[in-house]
Design an enzyme around this catalytic site. Sequence first.
Site, PDB file in Angstrom:
ATOM      1  CG  HIS A 185      -0.409   0.025   2.530  1.00 32.64           C
ATOM      2  ND1 HIS A 185       0.362  -1.001   3.040  1.00 32.64           N
ATOM      3  CD2 HIS A 185      -0.468   0.964   3.504  1.00 32.64           C
ATOM      4  CE1 HIS A 185       0.736  -0.698   4.276  1.00 32.64           C
ATOM      5  NE2 HIS A 185       0.251   0.498   4.575  1.00 32.64           N
ATOM      6  CG  HIS A 240       0.060   4.207   4.672  1.00 32.27           C
ATOM      7  ND1 HIS A 240      -0.660   3.478   5.576  1.00 32.27           N
ATOM      8  CD2 HIS A 240      -0.795   5.147   4.172  1.00 32.27           C
ATOM      9  CE1 HIS A 240      -1.907   3.942   5.620  1.00 32.27           C
ATOM     10  NE2 HIS A 240      -2.014   4.945   4.783  1.00 32.27           N
ATOM     11  CG  ASP A 276       5.049   2.739   7.231  1.00 34.21           C
ATOM     12  OD1 ASP A 276       4.168   3.209   6.483  1.00 34.21           O
ATOM     13  OD2 ASP A 276       4.776   1.960   8.165  1.00 34.21           O
ATOM     14  CG  HIS A 277       4.085  -0.297   4.141  1.00 31.93           C
ATOM     15  ND1 HIS A 277       4.120  -1.611   4.565  1.00 31.93           N
ATOM     16  CD2 HIS A 277       3.602   0.415   5.189  1.00 31.93           C
ATOM     17  CE1 HIS A 277       3.662  -1.688   5.809  1.00 31.93           C
ATOM     18  NE2 HIS A 277       3.347  -0.475   6.207  1.00 31.93           N
ATOM     19  CG  HIS A 291      -3.882  -0.052   6.788  1.00 31.72           C
ATOM     20  ND1 HIS A 291      -3.843   0.558   8.020  1.00 31.72           N
ATOM     21  CD2 HIS A 291      -2.738   0.300   6.152  1.00 31.72           C
ATOM     22  CE1 HIS A 291      -2.714   1.252   8.123  1.00 31.72           C
ATOM     23  NE2 HIS A 291      -2.034   1.116   7.007  1.00 31.72           N
ATOM     24  CG  ASP A 313       0.408  -1.855   7.524  1.00 25.88           C
ATOM     25  OD1 ASP A 313       1.277  -2.699   7.804  1.00 25.88           O
ATOM     26  OD2 ASP A 313       0.635  -0.630   7.516  1.00 25.88           O
ATOM     27  CG  HIS A 356       3.914  -2.254  10.877  1.00 30.49           C
ATOM     28  ND1 HIS A 356       4.740  -1.173  11.072  1.00 30.49           N
ATOM     29  CD2 HIS A 356       3.087  -1.921   9.860  1.00 30.49           C
ATOM     30  CE1 HIS A 356       4.424  -0.207  10.219  1.00 30.49           C
ATOM     31  NE2 HIS A 356       3.427  -0.637   9.458  1.00 30.49           N
TER      32      HIS A 356
HETATM   33 ZN    ZN Z   1       0.011   1.550   6.502  1.00 26.31          ZN
END
Ligand code: ZN
Length: 276
Positions: free
Chosen positions: A54, A56, A58-59, A110, A134, A173
Amino acid sequence: MKVKVIPVLEDNYMYLVIEEHTREAVAVDVAVPKRLLEIVGREGVSLTTVLTTHHHWDHARGNAELARLRPGLAVLGADERICALTRRLVHGEELQFGAIHVRCLLTPGHTSGHMSYFLWEEDCPDPPAVFSGDALSVGGCGLRLESTAQQMYQSLVETLGTLPPETKVFCGHEHTLGNLEFAQKVEPGNDHVRAKLSWAKKRDEDDMPTVPSTLGEELLYNPFLRVAEEPVCKFTGKAAPAEVLEALCRERASFERAAEPLQPQARALLALQWGP
Ligand SMILES: [Zn+2]
């Protein structure tokens, strides 16, 4: 199929999947490209593709730099907001890397464009794997930010929850301890939750990852996959699965805020290997 588990940032996982006959490699959720390329170099594999779960940061934040460093790299995902995306995937699409097959599973909840990736290898006794970002975590799931509870129910229970029970779950995560502490609040009488929580505490003390789990295990202790179970319904005071899920998400969000912040993982281990 070999999977390198690479802890990055605060508590994220980046993965490198290696096709051991062709030495082709596919990365999942590239947050730290230099770290990934060190491992690609050390393994002597050829990185051709990035699968992003996805958009975001941090990905996906490493995609642009990686694409600059590796011209011709395919950066795939289901959401146009993913940076440096070269092609948008659709639900049900299948990809192949040597003997490794990938089925793309759209799992909104998410985020609306969240894709999970189900991988298996031809003529190989190893269990399949799902990279669930996530959408599904060990013992929990990511916060519901963009989709309806009904869509999230379909993603978790119908799309991911029906994969073969032996499927290895590689999530985005290391939130296992907090997830299982919440699971224990939901189902205080569930022995599987208690056992997994004490195992996860031990892993935390040893600074070892809790991935992968298996889907079969998740069905025993993950409350977000257990919305039809009587103790979970009772905890939420709801009966319809999507309503149970919605109530769980709300409770989980407030539990997170109340909980102690988890210790950031030490960075001593560059990469851990799962599998033979
Ligand atoms: Zn995320």
